[in-house]
Design a protein around this motif. Structure first.
Motif, PDB file in Angstrom:
ATOM      1  N   ALA A  16       9.145   3.307  -1.898  1.00 48.06           N
ATOM      2  CA  ALA A  16       9.813   4.052  -1.561  1.00 48.06           C
ATOM      3  C   ALA A  16       9.143   4.889  -2.838  1.00 48.06           C
ATOM      4  O   ALA A  16       8.564   5.442  -2.797  1.00 48.06           O
ATOM      5  CB  ALA A  16      10.924   3.934  -1.838  1.00 48.06           C
ATOM      6  N   GLY A  17       9.617   6.500  -1.687  1.00 49.90           N
ATOM      7  CA  GLY A  17       8.584   7.609  -1.831  1.00 49.90           C
ATOM      8  C   GLY A  17       8.390   8.719  -0.892  1.00 49.90           C
ATOM      9  O   GLY A  17       8.930   8.616  -0.088  1.00 49.90           O
ATOM     10  N   ILE A  39       1.751   7.558   0.192  1.00 52.00           N
ATOM     11  CA  ILE A  39       3.450   8.072  -0.441  1.00 52.00           C
ATOM     12  C   ILE A  39       3.607   8.251  -1.929  1.00 52.00           C
ATOM     13  O   ILE A  39       3.475   6.914  -2.211  1.00 52.00           O
ATOM     14  CB  ILE A  39       4.222   6.978   0.399  1.00 52.00           C
ATOM     15  N   LEU A  40       3.798   8.734  -2.699  1.00 53.46           N
ATOM     16  CA  LEU A  40       4.698   8.874  -4.172  1.00 53.46           C
ATOM     17  C   LEU A  40       5.613   9.047  -4.661  1.00 53.46           C
ATOM     18  O   LEU A  40       7.026   9.315  -3.696  1.00 53.46           O
ATOM     19  CB  LEU A  40       3.084   9.726  -5.092  1.00 53.46           C
ATOM     20  N   SER A  41       6.270   8.022  -5.658  1.00 53.69           N
ATOM     21  CA  SER A  41       7.669   8.742  -6.187  1.00 53.69           C
ATOM     22  C   SER A  41       7.659   8.964  -7.705  1.00 53.69           C
ATOM     23  O   SER A  41       6.723   8.116  -8.148  1.00 53.69           O
ATOM     24  CB  SER A  41       8.433   7.646  -6.071  1.00 53.69           C
ATOM     25  N   SER A  42       8.507   9.847  -7.918  1.00 53.73           N
ATOM     26  CA  SER A  42       8.014   9.710  -9.677  1.00 53.73           C
ATOM     27  C   SER A  42       9.513   9.179 -10.248  1.00 53.73           C
ATOM     28  O   SER A  42       9.402   9.501 -11.439  1.00 53.73           O
ATOM     29  CB  SER A  42       8.864  11.828  -9.409  1.00 53.73           C
ATOM     30  N   PHE A  43      10.031   8.649  -9.243  1.00 55.61           N
ATOM     31  CA  PHE A  43      10.596   7.826 -10.017  1.00 55.61           C
ATOM     32  C   PHE A  43       9.999   6.236 -10.200  1.00 55.61           C
ATOM     33  O   PHE A  43       9.784   5.993  -9.744  1.00 55.61           O
ATOM     34  CB  PHE A  43      12.376   7.349  -9.221  1.00 55.61           C
ATOM     35  N   PRO A  73      -1.684  14.677 -11.519  1.00 56.54           N
ATOM     36  CA  PRO A  73      -0.983  13.870 -12.478  1.00 56.54           C
ATOM     37  C   PRO A  73       0.405  12.641 -11.719  1.00 56.54           C
ATOM     38  O   PRO A  73       0.637  11.672 -12.238  1.00 56.54           O
ATOM     39  CB  PRO A  73       0.579  14.835 -13.503  1.00 56.54           C
ATOM     40  N   LEU A  74       0.861  13.180 -11.170  1.00 60.89           N
ATOM     41  CA  LEU A  74       1.566  12.034 -10.117  1.00 60.89           C
ATOM     42  C   LEU A  74       0.970  10.893  -9.204  1.00 60.89           C
ATOM     43  O   LEU A  74       1.517   9.629  -9.822  1.00 60.89           O
ATOM     44  CB  LEU A  74       2.571  13.216  -8.974  1.00 60.89           C
ATOM     45  N   THR A 111       0.566  -1.389   0.189  1.00 57.62           N
ATOM     46  CA  THR A 111      -0.186  -0.089   0.173  1.00 57.62           C
ATOM     47  C   THR A 111       1.142   1.264   0.026  1.00 57.62           C
ATOM     48  O   THR A 111       2.103   1.074   0.455  1.00 57.62           O
ATOM     49  CB  THR A 111      -0.666  -0.105   0.975  1.00 57.62           C
ATOM     50  N   ASN A 112      -0.274   2.246  -0.827  1.00 63.76           N
ATOM     51  CA  ASN A 112       0.906   3.123  -0.921  1.00 63.76           C
ATOM     52  C   ASN A 112       0.338   4.653   0.604  1.00 63.76           C
ATOM     53  O   ASN A 112       0.105   5.459  -0.067  1.00 63.76           O
ATOM     54  CB  ASN A 112       1.408   4.406  -2.280  1.00 63.76           C
ATOM     55  N   SER A 113      -0.358   4.038   1.373  1.00 60.40           N
ATOM     56  CA  SER A 113      -1.597   5.120   1.647  1.00 60.40           C
ATOM     57  C   SER A 113      -0.770   4.873   2.976  1.00 60.40           C
ATOM     58  O   SER A 113      -0.410   3.657   4.152  1.00 60.40           O
ATOM     59  CB  SER A 113      -2.830   4.048   2.561  1.00 60.40           C
TER      60      SER A 113
END
Length: 264
Positions: free
Chosen positions: A149-150, A159-163, A193-194, A128-130
């Motif tokens: 990761a992020g 939790i977010l990552s642009s990579f 967008p992210l 989860t990214n929560s």
């Protein structure tokens, strides 16, 4: 929502927008305008913000050379209070679809966050990214929790990552659960967008997409399209669904599961 939480979110919103009117803050925080005015007065006395005619202004508009980045979209804690009872039933139904030991993916959001109580007694492998959901499950369950990761975006508790190398590609889930600000003829929609980038990565790792959306989200539109209706396998909603949307979803071979609050 507790006053302390509301004050925190109010300051977060001002940090993002610079300034905001009382009606805008009232709408975003799901509180009356009278309550927001009292909050502004209290925070102004603490010099946490600047009170202006009809609203408030952040005291940190230009004082920090590295401004905290924000996502477009609503405030997580405020969203958890909206249609809470029906969201809990939708979330419970979602957890019923999970088998013990299964590996699943849960995207961040207020609707999926409500899965926490029903998941407390389960034994699943969960990506989860929560941030909020991960905390709740870490404290109150034996589920295996994996986080990508992020960077932590506090307003949405996500939790977010642009990579690309955020660890998501190493995980596979038989089911992905997610909420949405809007779903209709254009598909599943998003606000930033992210968020779209992150959710596309998660979707690639799941066999089946299950959407949790109360009927207030059906037919709404947002600025960005995440995916078409053809990519949705199951929609869990409430029995206030408009028949035209039920026909639309069934036309796209989406299994629609409806819940309803017990009659008083």
């Amino acid at each position: 929502m507790l006053e302390k939480q509301r004050h925190h979110l109010l300051l977060e919103l001002l940090a993002e927008m610079g300034y905001a009117s009382v009606p805008i803050l009232s709408n975003k925080l799901k509180a009356s305008e009278a309550t927001i005015r009292r909050d502004i007065t209290k925070l102004s006395k603490r010099k946490a913000l600047t009170k202006i005619r009809g609203g408030a202004q952040s005291n940190n508009v230009s004082s920090h050379p590295h401004e905290r980045r924000h996502l477009k979209g609503s405030v997580f804690l405020a969203d958890t209070e909206q249609n809470k009872d029906i969201k809990v039933l939708i979330a419970e139904k979602a957890v019923e679809l999970c088998e013990e030991g299964e590996s699943i993916i849960i995207n961040g959001g207020s609707s999926t966050y409500m899965m926490k109580d029903a998941l407390a007694s389960r034994h699943l492998n969960i990506l989860t990214n929560s941030f909020a959901l991960a905390q709740a499950l870490a404290d109150n369950s034996d589920n295996q929790i994996t986080l990508p990761a992020g960077e932590l975006y506090r307003k949405q508790s996500i939790i977010l990552s642009s990579f690309e190398n955020d660890g998501v590609a190493n995980y596979h889930g038989s089911k992905m659960f997610m909420g949405t600000p809007a779903i209709g003829e254009f598909g599943l929609m998003e606000t930033d967008p992210l968020l779209v980038l992150s959710e596309h990565k998660l979707l690639k790792q799941a066999d089946k997409l299950i959407v949790l959306a109360d009927s207030s989200k059906l037919g709404k539109r947002s600025s960005l399209i995440l995916c078409s209706l053809d990519q949705v396998d199951i929609l869990i909603t409430d029995n206030n669904i408009d028949p035209k949307f039920l026909s639309l979803f069934e036309k796209h071979d989406i299994e629609v599961i409806m819940v309803s609050l017990p009659e008083k």
